[in-house]
Scaffold this active site. Structure first.
Site, short mmCIF file in Angstrom:
data_model
loop_
_atom_site.label_atom_id
_atom_site.label_comp_id
_atom_site.label_asym_id
_atom_site.label_seq_id
_atom_site.Cartn_x
_atom_site.Cartn_y
_atom_site.Cartn_z
N ASP A 439 0.74 -1.73 0.10
CA ASP A 439 0.08 -0.20 -0.54
C ASP A 439 1.10 1.11 0.19
O ASP A 439 1.19 1.46 0.86
CB ASP A 439 -0.60 0.13 1.59
CG ASP A 439 -1.43 0.98 1.14
OD1 ASP A 439 -1.49 2.18 1.00
OD2 ASP A 439 -2.83 1.13 2.32
N HIS A 440 1.09 2.12 -0.72
CA HIS A 440 1.77 2.83 -1.24
C HIS A 440 1.30 3.80 -0.30
O HIS A 440 2.47 4.89 -0.40
CB HIS A 440 2.16 3.33 -2.55
CG HIS A 440 2.91 4.12 -3.00
ND1 HIS A 440 4.10 4.61 -2.33
CD2 HIS A 440 3.86 4.54 -4.38
CE1 HIS A 440 5.66 4.62 -2.83
NE2 HIS A 440 4.75 4.50 -4.24
N ARG A 441 0.63 3.65 0.29
CA ARG A 441 -0.15 5.10 1.33
C ARG A 441 0.74 5.17 2.36
O ARG A 441 1.00 5.93 3.07
CB ARG A 441 -0.79 5.38 1.78
CG ARG A 441 -2.34 5.70 0.81
CD ARG A 441 -3.44 5.36 0.81
NE ARG A 441 -4.16 3.81 1.01
CZ ARG A 441 -5.33 3.67 1.31
NH1 ARG A 441 -6.23 4.44 2.11
NH2 ARG A 441 -5.38 2.61 2.19
N VAL A 443 3.78 2.23 2.61
CA VAL A 443 4.82 2.06 2.71
C VAL A 443 5.46 2.66 1.42
O VAL A 443 4.84 2.80 0.06
CB VAL A 443 4.98 0.09 1.99
CG1 VAL A 443 6.07 -0.33 2.28
CG2 VAL A 443 4.34 -0.16 3.27
#
Ligand code: CAO
Length: 467
Positions: A439-441, A443
């Site tokens: 989850d790029h929010r 990580v």
């Protein structure tokens, strides 16, 4: 100052009910119909709404208390000034000694309770238009419906077999009258909200944060998705139909939610598991004696646990406000299991504290329970991160979808022997393809890269797992 004592209403024949939750505390301001406490009988969970607006001054029961006596005091509320003024104007209320006033209030509370369905009534399916008409003809109030909650005991949940307490889609919805009214006023379908109360009951805060999230979401994210046109496939050849399994429907909903909410990044690598495979095969007899099969999966789980310990960002969950996170201090891993009824993800707990044999035994046991339909809900809760291994099935790589609220998932594909340049020559090595979605929010690419690089290193030299 006027104190309203809220008492045990008519329990409709239930011998004993238990206070399973207090939803207010002394000092809390409450509105009319706001839930004060939740009662549970053998058959139903019911919410006791406040008959008045005011401030809770005393709570006379505790969670776990069993109550049976109709009229016993439960909660005392200091009635809001306006309401008190109205009451003061009532000659019956203002005149007479305190005992008279108390009697009058008790009879008012009893009237409120009588107005509401008794416990028995509330367990019946919602009243039909016919019964409402009949009630109207008889001069009495029509029976309350789901849209028109009455004051008094409200069913928060009922035995699903009885078919009530459900939303339009047929799913069980656990919410009290105050929350239902709030949702109705805000135009929110309760079926869309995940409850955070006991038995997933929807609380006022759940409705509020749902609305907040909707408002903060990029303009009409859901509404902007163009619908896929319905096609009559039979126009092009013979077809047959079928229903998704219940698990299939749940998986579809979860995957869709995750796909729409979570900005996924997937990073790829391959671990050289030549030594691991030699080690594993050398233990085949040992495994047989233990009644186990030693596959690469326990090593993969263990490597993930160590990498999660060293890269705690991957062991976070994003807060509902999108501005905070929860850092888990435990390492429980979900393990995707393919079953006849669909995909199930049992959770292996405290993987960091377990040895390879223990993990191998637990993986086999959980996969067997999943396939036999014996997993309980609690067996599938609490994962920090998931491993999805398609190694035994095949494929060179895939991009797994995150099982939210987790922020990472490792997809494992089929290992195979490939020529690898060792600086002098090509040597046959067994490579295991890995894909980490995160989850790029929460990580960043660097976090994901460090995590996956460590997993690869641990699987390439399993001695490092001991460190
Ligand atoms: N590469 C090559 N072979 C592999 C492998 C890999 N990555 N992983 C496992 N294998 C081998 C095993 O070693 C075993 O062979 P041997 O008996 O010769 O050693 C064989 O495949 C069968 O393994 P298994 O499936 O019985 O056991 P497992 O520990 O590998 O996996 C489980 C257990 C539960 C993860 C698996 O059975 C399963 O259900 N996987 C599907 C998961 C899934 O559906 N994911 C998709 C989710 S997203 O839609």
């Amino acid at each position: 100052m006027t104190i309203e004592t809220v008492r045990v209403p008519d329990l409709g024949g239930a011998e004993e009910v238990e206070v399973i939750e207090l939803t207010v505390a002394p000092g809390d301001r409450v509105e009319v119909d706001q839930t004060l406490l939740v009662l549970e009988s053998e058959k139903a969970t019911m919410e006791l709404p406040s008959p008045v607006a005011g401030v809770v001054t005393r709570i006379l029961v505790a969670e776990g208390d069993k109550i049976a006596g109709e009229g016993d005091p439960l909660v005392e509320i200091e009635v809001a000034a306006a309401a008190a003024a109205v009451e003061a104007e009532d000659p019956q209320e203002s005149a007479g000694p305190a005992a008279e006033q108390e009697k009058s209030r008790a009879s008012k509370a009893a009237a409120v309770a009588a107005e509401a369905p008794t416990l028995k009534e509330s367990e019946k399916p919602a009243s039909s238009p016919r019964s409402r008409d009949e009630a109207a003809r008889g001069g009495g109030d029509p029976a309350p419906t789901a849209e028109e909650p009455s004051r008094g005991l409200q069913p928060a949940s009922v035995d699903p077999a009885e078919g009530a307490g459900r939303d339009d889609s047929g799913s069980a919805v656990y919410a009290g009258p105050y929350v239902r009214r709030l949702a109705r006023e805000l135009g929110v379908a309760l079926g869309e909200i995940e409850g955070s109360g006991p038995r997933r009951r929807i609380l006022k805060e759940d409705v509020q944060s749902f609305v907040r999230r909707r408002l903060e979401a990029p303009a009409a994210a859901g509404a902007a998705i163009p619908a896929v046109p319905e096609i009559d496939h039979a126009r092009f050849g013979p077809v047959s139909g079928g229903e998704l399994t219940r698990i299939g429907r749940l998986t579809a909903a979860n995957m869709h939610r995750s796909w729409l909410n979570v900005p996924h990044v997937t990073q790829f690598d391959a671990a050289d598991i030549t030594e691991l495979e030699t080690f594993r095969r050398a233990r085949a007899r040992d495994a047989e004696e233990r009644g186990l099969k030693l596959t690469p999966v326990p090593f993969i789980l263990k490597a993930c646990a160590v990498a999660l310990r060293d890269n705690p960002v991957l062991n976070r969950a994003l807060g509902g406000d999108g501005a905070s996170f929860v850092q888990r201090e435990y390492i429980h891993l979900g393990m995707a299991v393919d079953t006849d009824r669909g995909l199930l993800v049992p959770v292996i707990r405290d993987v960091d504290r377990k040895g390879i044999w223990e993990l191998a035994a637990e993986i086999t046991a959980q996969a067997e329970r999943a396939r036999a339909g014996k997993l309980q809900v609690k067996d599938m809760q609490g994962a920090c991160f998931t491993v999805s291994s398609l190694g035994a099935i095949g494929g060179r790589g895939f991009t797994p979808i995150i099982n939210t609220p987790e922020v990472g998932i490792l997809g494992v594909s089929r290992a195979g022997v490939q020529p690898v340049w060792n600086g002098t020559e090509f040597a046959p090595r067994t490579l295991l393809p890995l894909a980490l979605s995160y989850d790029h929010r929460v990580v960043n690419g660097a976090d994901g890269g460090r995590f996956l690089t460590q997993v690869v290193a641990l699987l390439s030299d399993i001695r490092a797992l001991l460190l």
